[in-house]
Design an enzyme around this catalytic site. Structure first.
Site, short mmCIF file in Angstrom:
data_model
loop_
_atom_site.label_atom_id
_atom_site.label_comp_id
_atom_site.label_asym_id
_atom_site.label_seq_id
_atom_site.Cartn_x
_atom_site.Cartn_y
_atom_site.Cartn_z
N ARG A 19 -44.14 -51.60 15.70
CA ARG A 19 -44.70 -50.49 15.04
C ARG A 19 -45.26 -50.96 13.37
O ARG A 19 -45.92 -50.59 12.91
CB ARG A 19 -43.79 -49.37 14.69
CG ARG A 19 -42.35 -49.89 14.16
CD ARG A 19 -41.27 -48.46 14.30
NE ARG A 19 -40.03 -49.22 14.13
CZ ARG A 19 -39.21 -48.65 13.33
NH1 ARG A 19 -39.33 -47.34 12.57
NH2 ARG A 19 -37.90 -48.84 13.24
N SER A 46 -41.56 -43.75 9.92
CA SER A 46 -41.29 -44.40 11.21
C SER A 46 -42.54 -45.18 11.83
O SER A 46 -42.27 -46.19 12.63
CB SER A 46 -40.73 -43.28 12.23
OG SER A 46 -39.77 -42.73 11.79
N GLU A 67 -47.84 -31.54 16.80
CA GLU A 67 -48.49 -32.54 17.47
C GLU A 67 -49.71 -32.04 18.23
O GLU A 67 -50.47 -32.65 18.25
CB GLU A 67 -47.49 -33.08 18.37
CG GLU A 67 -46.51 -34.08 17.83
CD GLU A 67 -45.16 -33.30 17.16
OE1 GLU A 67 -45.17 -31.75 17.95
OE2 GLU A 67 -44.36 -33.64 16.65
N PHE A 92 -43.75 -37.49 21.82
CA PHE A 92 -44.50 -36.39 21.27
C PHE A 92 -46.10 -36.72 21.23
O PHE A 92 -46.91 -35.75 20.96
CB PHE A 92 -43.93 -36.01 19.70
CG PHE A 92 -42.77 -36.08 19.75
CD1 PHE A 92 -41.87 -35.27 20.60
CD2 PHE A 92 -42.05 -36.61 18.65
CE1 PHE A 92 -40.54 -35.17 20.43
CE2 PHE A 92 -40.69 -36.69 18.48
CZ PHE A 92 -39.81 -35.87 19.32
N HIS A 118 -41.98 -45.98 19.24
CA HIS A 118 -40.60 -45.51 19.84
C HIS A 118 -40.73 -45.26 21.42
O HIS A 118 -39.90 -44.30 21.82
CB HIS A 118 -40.02 -44.53 19.12
CG HIS A 118 -39.66 -44.89 17.62
ND1 HIS A 118 -40.40 -45.18 16.83
CD2 HIS A 118 -38.49 -44.48 16.89
CE1 HIS A 118 -40.06 -45.39 15.71
NE2 HIS A 118 -38.70 -44.97 15.63
N ASP A 126 -31.07 -42.28 19.89
CA ASP A 126 -31.62 -40.94 19.79
C ASP A 126 -31.29 -40.26 21.03
O ASP A 126 -31.24 -39.21 21.31
CB ASP A 126 -32.99 -40.91 19.23
CG ASP A 126 -33.04 -40.66 17.71
OD1 ASP A 126 -32.04 -40.81 17.03
OD2 ASP A 126 -34.19 -40.72 17.29
N ARG A 176 -39.99 -49.41 18.52
CA ARG A 176 -39.25 -49.41 17.53
C ARG A 176 -38.34 -50.69 17.08
O ARG A 176 -38.10 -50.99 15.90
CB ARG A 176 -37.80 -48.26 17.53
CG ARG A 176 -37.07 -48.32 16.64
CD ARG A 176 -35.99 -46.95 16.62
NE ARG A 176 -35.23 -47.07 15.69
CZ ARG A 176 -33.83 -47.13 15.83
NH1 ARG A 176 -33.26 -47.27 17.08
NH2 ARG A 176 -33.11 -47.15 14.94
#
Lengths: 328, 280
Positions: A19, A46, A67, A92, A118, A126, A176
């Site tokens: 990322r 993020s 989104e 998302f 991610h 998560d 990530r």
């Protein structure tokens, strides 16, 4: 034999998240072309979009936690010549907004770059709500969509810059965790062209994303036991570089496909289709076996779900054994 | 006819709508008839357009987005009558290999269409994006969008409604076709929209209401909406219309939302609609 056009080192000293490669590439794409704009759904940090936001505040659009709106606003911005990059988690960026992408972006052939962080199990703690493992399949099924999944920091930076130069919708998938930086910063990168990272005649390992590094580790271990693996980095999953894969399969006679994705619908499915049609070849998959993920560290999850170098080695041995028994 | 009046054009558009839907034995005549007056006014008087040479980017032009894509017949008719493509092509509506897809699409390259619509709720976001693109490009042109009232039940509409004033989008004028009907019945019965004006106001929009079949009222509302430029807030015009307007047996009922007239019904409809221009 390691291809030094691409690989800087198999003993990397630097570890970076892909990322961050996106964030670096976005800034460079923005510098090179003033039509590049960025939208983010409350995940600027993020997604590492902060540098772009700071450099080009008038070309950065905070969308909030919305989104669906982000995807369709991005589609609208292309009318007028903008090149919007959307940033949010892969979950998302796809499942949540599939209909918006399908109608407003893919069917409408809009020049939107859907940038998805991610992705996969390596999102980690998560848990399964955020660990999308179906996105490559969903995006690849859409006509007009280009699908890219990058292997390390340098490649993600290169890809982020490169997608601004092609016309049409793109899904760019990255992740990530910090992973080894092993690709050369100036290695040749062409969308749609797979990279042969190591040459070998015993088995072909087709890998994408975080599994490319694992495939290289596996090839080293295999080489110590006398097996020469050809590792192919398929950064562009659609359009798939069938020529490079089939050419390799012809020589090696067996193939393992490794990806951080469900076994159905991902790169493995596409390579199986390709081989069945053009050069039927024994093939095995390293992928998630029809299950959701769970909480844990990235390394624990990759171990538990069978997505690391050790698992690639095991599949290689199986498929080579199968090939030797059935095809002599 | 050298200079047809807006009413003559709108009546011809209504003839086109019922003939197209009849010809395809499918389509959505009710909402199309209800929006014939607005689209005629926009395309024949209000909007600055370059219909001779279609440009996807619409540089220097006003843009229109149809969010409730199922009323494609009215848009196709108005686009053809305005010169975007041959009027004769209206006969291909919904037929195999046509550029006039059941819902508007760009894949076949129909001039005048800039994004696909049909799956509801996405067009406001797209219009906002296009409006922001125009602002970034330093244009003083306008973006218009049209939405069904039933469509406002889609959550994305309200995501977009929240976004536009936050980003000071004020070169956008959105219309809501308030006919009070949707597929399963009246909007009150299916999913009550409540105080629509209050809702838009609470989201930060300028809100105007007018009669969607009165050109003068529409002109006045659009002029007032345009005066809001510089306020950092877009305008929504809640336009009261009659579904099926112009064909007595289709008026005011959801029954004609999405069905085609048969031969006899077509004749009855056409008898009420004078041929203002020439039929395709």
């Amino acid at each position: 034999m390691v291809n030094s056009r691409y690989i800087q080192s198999l003993s990397p000293t630097e570890f970076k998240d892909t990322r961050s490669g996106f964030g670096a590439g976005l800034l460079l794409a923005g510098q090179a072309n003033q039509d590049v704009v960025a939208l983010c759904a409350d995940l600027t940090g993020s997604l590492k979009m902060g540098a772009f936001k700071e450099a080009y505040p008038d070309r950065f659009f905070q969308v909030g936690i919305a989104e669906a709106n982000m995807m369709s606003v991005a589609a609208g911005m292309t009318i007028g010549g903008k090149i919007p990059y959307t940033g949010t988690f892969a979950n998302f960026s796809t499942g949540r907004v599939y209909d918006q992408i399908r109608q407003s972006i893919a069917y409408s052939e809009k020049n939107v770059k859907i940038c998805a962080s991610h992705a996969g199990l390596t999102l980690g703690e998560d848990g399964a709500t955020h660990q999308i493992l179906e996105d490559i399949g969903m995006m690849s099924m859409l006509p007009h969509m280009t699908v890219i999944c990058t292997a390390d920091f340098e490649q993600t930076r290169q890809a982020t810059q490169a997608i601004s130069k092609i016309q049409g919708p793109v899904y760019l998938r990255f992740g990530r965790p910090k992973v080894p930086v092993f690709m050369k910063a100036d290695s040749p990168f062409e969308i749609g062209k797979a990279q042969v990272l190591t040459e070998g005649n015993d088995v072909t390992i087709v890998a994408t994303g975080h599994l490319v590094w694992e495939a290289l580790l596996a090839s080293q271990a295999l080489e110590a036991r006398g097996t020469r693996a050809e590792v192919i980095n398929v950064h562009t999953i659609k359009p798939l570089d069938g020529k490079t894969i089939v050419e390799s399969a012809r020589r090696t006679g067996c193939v393992v496909v490794a990806e951080e994705h469900q076994r159905t619908g991902g790169l493995g499915s596409m390579v199986a289709q390709l081989l069945a049609a053009q050069h039927p070849t024994p093939m095995a998959q390293v992928a998630v076996e029809d299950s959701f993920g769970e909480s844990g560290t990235p390394a624990q999850l990759m171990e538990k779900y069978g997505l690391n170098a050790k698992c690639i080695e095991a599949r290689v041995e199986e498929v080579m054994r199968f090939s030797a028994t059935h095809l002599t | 006819m050298e200079h047809p009046t807006l009413s003559q054009v709108a009546t011809q558009v209504r003839r086109d709508i019922v003939r197209m839907v009849h010809g395809a034995s499918s389509g959505h005549p009710g909402g199309s008839l209800g929006c014939a007056d607005l689209l005629t006014l926009l395309y024949f008087e209000v909007m600055h357009l370059n219909s001779d040479e279609f440009d996807m980017n619409g540089t220097g032009e006003d843009l229109f987005f149809l969010s409730n894509g199922h009323i494609s017949p009215v848009w196709y008719s108005v686009l053809a009558r305005r010169g975007y493509f041959p009027v004769s092509e209206l006969a291909t509506f919904r037929k195999l290999n046509t550029r006039l897809q059941g819902h508007p699409a760009t894949e076949e390259g129909l001039p005048g269409i800039r994004i696909a619509s049909g799956s509801l709720g996405q067009g406001l976001s797209a219009a906002i994006g296009a409006a922001q693109s125009k602002t970034m490009n330093g244009e003083s042109t306008w973006v218009f969008s049209l939405h069904g009232d039933g469509e406002l039940q889609e959550g994305q509409i309200w995501e977009a409604a929240m976004y536009a004033p936050h980003h000071r989008v004020d070169n956008l004028i959105s219309f809501v076709d308030c006919n009070g009907q949707q597929i399963d019945g009246s909007t009150d019965d299916v999913m009550n929209l409540g105080d629509l004006a209050g809702k838009w106001k609470a989201f930060g929009w300028h809100v105007l209401t007018c009669d969607g079949h009165d050109f003068e009222a529409l002109r006045k509302a659009i002029a007032e909406a345009k005066s809001n430029r510089g306020s950092g807030r877009p305008t929504v015009i809640l336009m009261k219309t009659e579904m099926g307007k112009g064909v007595d047996f289709m008026e005011g009922t959801h029954e004609w939302h999405g069905i085609a007239p048969n031969d006899a019904q077509l004749e009855r409809a056409l008898a009420q609609l004078t041929e203002g221009l020439t039929d395709y």
